[in-house]
Design a protein around this motif. Structure first.
Motif, PDB file in Angstrom:
ATOM      1  N   TYR A   1      32.908  43.953  33.930  1.00 39.13           N
ATOM      2  CA  TYR A   1      33.941  43.391  34.328  1.00 39.13           C
ATOM      3  C   TYR A   1      34.853  44.485  34.793  1.00 39.13           C
ATOM      4  CZ  TYR A   1      32.362  38.943  32.360  1.00 39.13           C
ATOM      5  OH  TYR A   1      31.810  38.009  32.165  1.00 39.13           O
ATOM      6  N   GLY A   2      34.592  45.801  34.416  1.00 35.24           N
ATOM      7  CA  GLY A   2      35.494  46.843  34.869  1.00 35.24           C
ATOM      8  C   GLY A   2      35.707  46.914  36.395  1.00 35.24           C
ATOM      9  N   PRO A   3      34.744  46.976  37.100  1.00 33.55           N
ATOM     10  CA  PRO A   3      35.178  47.099  38.646  1.00 33.55           C
ATOM     11  C   PRO A   3      36.171  46.062  39.227  1.00 33.55           C
ATOM     12  CG  PRO A   3      32.914  47.230  38.368  1.00 33.55           C
ATOM     13  CD  PRO A   3      33.543  46.804  37.188  1.00 33.55           C
ATOM     14  N   LEU A   4      36.366  44.815  38.459  1.00 30.95           N
ATOM     15  CA  LEU A   4      37.225  43.621  38.791  1.00 30.95           C
ATOM     16  C   LEU A   4      38.628  43.987  38.525  1.00 30.95           C
ATOM     17  CD1 LEU A   4      34.802  40.618  38.184  1.00 30.95           C
ATOM     18  CD2 LEU A   4      35.160  42.113  40.252  1.00 30.95           C
ATOM     19  N   TYR A   5      38.816  45.065  37.562  1.00 22.18           N
ATOM     20  CA  TYR A   5      40.181  45.243  37.387  1.00 22.18           C
ATOM     21  C   TYR A   5      40.513  46.906  37.883  1.00 22.18           C
ATOM     22  CZ  TYR A   5      39.705  41.246  34.432  1.00 22.18           C
ATOM     23  OH  TYR A   5      39.522  39.987  34.254  1.00 22.18           O
ATOM     24  N   TYR A   6      39.603  47.862  37.891  1.00 16.87           N
ATOM     25  CA  TYR A   6      39.642  49.195  38.236  1.00 16.87           C
ATOM     26  C   TYR A   6      38.778  49.661  39.299  1.00 16.87           C
ATOM     27  CZ  TYR A   6      41.948  48.526  33.872  1.00 16.87           C
ATOM     28  OH  TYR A   6      42.517  48.301  32.707  1.00 16.87           O
ATOM     29  N   PRO A   7      38.839  48.769  40.497  1.00 18.27           N
ATOM     30  CA  PRO A   7      37.694  49.241  41.626  1.00 18.27           C
ATOM     31  C   PRO A   7      37.612  50.707  41.930  1.00 18.27           C
ATOM     32  CG  PRO A   7      39.826  48.007  42.444  1.00 18.27           C
ATOM     33  CD  PRO A   7      40.211  47.863  41.150  1.00 18.27           C
ATOM     34  N   ARG A   8      38.570  51.254  42.085  1.00 24.14           N
ATOM     35  CA  ARG A   8      38.553  52.800  42.267  1.00 24.14           C
ATOM     36  C   ARG A   8      37.973  53.709  41.177  1.00 24.14           C
ATOM     37  NH1 ARG A   8      40.083  53.184  47.304  1.00 24.14           N
ATOM     38  NH2 ARG A   8      41.953  51.908  48.128  1.00 24.14           N
ATOM     39  N   GLN A   9      38.084  53.234  40.110  1.00 26.68           N
ATOM     40  CA  GLN A   9      37.524  54.135  38.986  1.00 26.68           C
ATOM     41  C   GLN A   9      36.053  53.723  38.985  1.00 26.68           C
ATOM     42  OE1 GLN A   9      39.628  53.249  35.324  1.00 26.68           O
ATOM     43  NE2 GLN A   9      37.640  53.720  33.900  1.00 26.68           N
ATOM     44  N   PHE A  10      35.524  52.568  39.629  1.00 27.82           N
ATOM     45  CA  PHE A  10      34.260  52.230  39.617  1.00 27.82           C
ATOM     46  C   PHE A  10      33.569  52.650  40.841  1.00 27.82           C
ATOM     47  CE2 PHE A  10      33.232  50.679  35.359  1.00 27.82           C
ATOM     48  CZ  PHE A  10      34.371  50.562  34.691  1.00 27.82           C
ATOM     49  N   VAL A  11      34.434  53.206  41.561  1.00 30.57           N
ATOM     50  CA  VAL A  11      33.924  53.802  42.943  1.00 30.57           C
ATOM     51  C   VAL A  11      33.534  52.871  44.026  1.00 30.57           C
ATOM     52  CG1 VAL A  11      33.011  55.937  44.006  1.00 30.57           C
ATOM     53  CG2 VAL A  11      32.809  55.572  41.482  1.00 30.57           C
ATOM     54  N   PHE A  12      34.381  51.464  43.709  1.00 28.13           N
ATOM     55  CA  PHE A  12      34.349  50.661  44.719  1.00 28.13           C
ATOM     56  C   PHE A  12      35.304  51.130  45.971  1.00 28.13           C
ATOM     57  CE2 PHE A  12      31.682  47.031  43.772  1.00 28.13           C
ATOM     58  CZ  PHE A  12      31.334  47.399  42.309  1.00 28.13           C
ATOM     59  N   ASP A  13      35.173  51.787  46.876  1.00 23.57           N
ATOM     60  CA  ASP A  13      35.890  52.530  47.697  1.00 23.57           C
ATOM     61  C   ASP A  13      35.899  52.124  49.389  1.00 23.57           C
ATOM     62  OD1 ASP A  13      34.545  55.836  47.419  1.00 23.57           O
ATOM     63  OD2 ASP A  13      33.627  53.842  48.059  1.00 23.57           O
ATOM     64  N   ILE A  14      35.152  51.082  49.591  1.00 24.22           N
ATOM     65  CA  ILE A  14      34.887  50.833  51.037  1.00 24.22           C
ATOM     66  C   ILE A  14      35.349  49.342  50.994  1.00 24.22           C
ATOM     67  CG2 ILE A  14      33.376  50.514  52.913  1.00 24.22           C
ATOM     68  CD1 ILE A  14      31.537  52.547  51.896  1.00 24.22           C
ATOM     69  N   TRP A  15      36.575  49.176  51.724  1.00 22.43           N
ATOM     70  CA  TRP A  15      37.068  47.876  51.724  1.00 22.43           C
ATOM     71  C   TRP A  15      36.892  47.289  53.202  1.00 22.43           C
ATOM     72  CZ3 TRP A  15      39.905  45.408  47.674  1.00 22.43           C
ATOM     73  CH2 TRP A  15      39.841  46.141  46.485  1.00 22.43           C
ATOM     74  N   GLY A  16      36.603  45.849  53.206  1.00 19.60           N
ATOM     75  CA  GLY A  16      36.965  45.278  54.712  1.00 19.60           C
ATOM     76  C   GLY A  16      38.335  44.958  54.847  1.00 19.60           C
ATOM     77  N   GLN A  17      38.396  44.348  56.229  1.00 20.00           N
ATOM     78  CA  GLN A  17      39.908  43.988  56.639  1.00 20.00           C
ATOM     79  C   GLN A  17      40.358  42.694  56.039  1.00 20.00           C
ATOM     80  OE1 GLN A  17      41.801  46.053  58.334  1.00 20.00           O
ATOM     81  NE2 GLN A  17      40.071  47.663  57.967  1.00 20.00           N
ATOM     82  N   GLY A  18      39.281  42.012  55.458  1.00 24.57           N
ATOM     83  CA  GLY A  18      39.544  40.750  54.811  1.00 24.57           C
ATOM     84  C   GLY A  18      39.570  39.702  55.836  1.00 24.57           C
ATOM     85  N   THR A  19      39.239  38.398  55.083  1.00 19.70           N
ATOM     86  CA  THR A  19      39.354  37.055  55.626  1.00 19.70           C
ATOM     87  C   THR A  19      40.453  36.075  54.990  1.00 19.70           C
ATOM     88  OG1 THR A  19      38.125  35.438  56.747  1.00 19.70           O
ATOM     89  CG2 THR A  19      37.294  36.148  54.600  1.00 19.70           C
ATOM     90  N   GLN A  20      41.181  35.387  55.810  1.00 20.69           N
ATOM     91  CA  GLN A  20      42.214  34.515  55.055  1.00 20.69           C
ATOM     92  C   GLN A  20      41.550  33.231  54.958  1.00 20.69           C
ATOM     93  OE1 GLN A  20      46.254  34.845  55.895  1.00 20.69           O
ATOM     94  NE2 GLN A  20      46.596  32.814  56.136  1.00 20.69           N
ATOM     95  N   VAL A  21      41.777  32.656  53.621  1.00 22.55           N
ATOM     96  CA  VAL A  21      41.574  31.231  53.293  1.00 22.55           C
ATOM     97  C   VAL A  21      43.014  30.691  52.624  1.00 22.55           C
ATOM     98  CG1 VAL A  21      40.371  29.911  51.527  1.00 22.55           C
ATOM     99  CG2 VAL A  21      39.459  32.114  52.323  1.00 22.55           C
ATOM    100  N   THR A  22      43.199  29.454  53.633  1.00 26.06           N
ATOM    101  CA  THR A  22      44.040  28.501  53.045  1.00 26.06           C
ATOM    102  C   THR A  22      43.730  27.226  52.715  1.00 26.06           C
ATOM    103  OG1 THR A  22      45.560  29.753  54.621  1.00 26.06           O
ATOM    104  CG2 THR A  22      46.427  27.531  53.943  1.00 26.06           C
ATOM    105  N   VAL A  23      44.169  26.784  51.229  1.00 27.17           N
ATOM    106  CA  VAL A  23      43.659  25.626  50.901  1.00 27.17           C
ATOM    107  C   VAL A  23      44.937  24.592  50.794  1.00 27.17           C
ATOM    108  CG1 VAL A  23      42.665  24.082  48.984  1.00 27.17           C
ATOM    109  CG2 VAL A  23      41.935  26.708  49.279  1.00 27.17           C
ATOM    110  N   SER A  24      45.110  23.523  51.771  1.00 31.51           N
ATOM    111  CA  SER A  24      45.926  22.857  51.968  1.00 31.51           C
ATOM    112  C   SER A  24      45.762  21.607  52.678  1.00 31.51           C
ATOM    113  CB  SER A  24      46.967  23.605  52.904  1.00 31.51           C
ATOM    114  OG  SER A  24      48.173  22.816  53.209  1.00 31.51           O
ATOM    115  N   SER A  25      46.355  20.277  52.109  1.00 30.81           N
ATOM    116  CA  SER A  25      46.156  19.183  52.939  1.00 30.81           C
ATOM    117  C   SER A  25      47.195  19.048  54.030  1.00 30.81           C
ATOM    118  CB  SER A  25      46.164  18.121  51.882  1.00 30.81           C
ATOM    119  OG  SER A  25      47.574  18.102  51.220  1.00 30.81           O
TER     120      SER A  25
END
Length: 133
Positions: free
Chosen positions: A109-133
């Protein structure tokens, strides 16, 4: 520069499902070789880890809120990593990010709390999700 590209975001109604996909935008990163993870960030809130998966899909880890509704998977033949979201509750819009790295390792579970420490260092720009009625 190698980037990750997320797709599949949008507006959905509560209770619906949505699948996000991630791929490398550049041939310099063969995503199939590396661990990957999904994070999300809502406006005004800290970015939070959701799930990570090892390079061959044998192991994955999800934080507590994601364990019932989110499933991370990968298709290494297509060089993609996906996040399936089921029965989504109403929620403020959030941007979902795909993350990886040439030295990234998903072994707990470490990368999910400390991504850089576990060398997860390439990030995307993201995609937005909205959940709404």
């Amino acid at each position: 520069q190698v980037e990750l590209v997320e797709s599949g975001g949008g507006l959905v109604q509560p209770g619906e499902s949505l699948t996000l996909s991630c791929r490398a935008s550049h041939s310099g990163l063969t995503l199939a070789y590396y661990s990957a993870a999904w994070f999300r960030q809502a406006p005004g809130k800290e970015r939070e880890g959701i799930s990570c998966i090892d390079h061959n899909g044998d192991k994955s880890f999800s934080v507590e809120f994601a364990q019932d509704r989110f499933t991370i998977s990968r298709d290494n033949s297509r060089n993609t990593v996906s996040l399936q979201m089921h029965n989504l509750p109403p929620n403020a819009p959030a941007v979902y990010f795909c993350v990886s790295g040439t030295r990234a390792k998903c072994r707990g579970y470490g990368p999910l709390y400390y991504p850089r420490q576990f060398v997860f260092d390439i990030w995307g720009q993201g995609t937005q999700v909205t959940v709404s009625s």
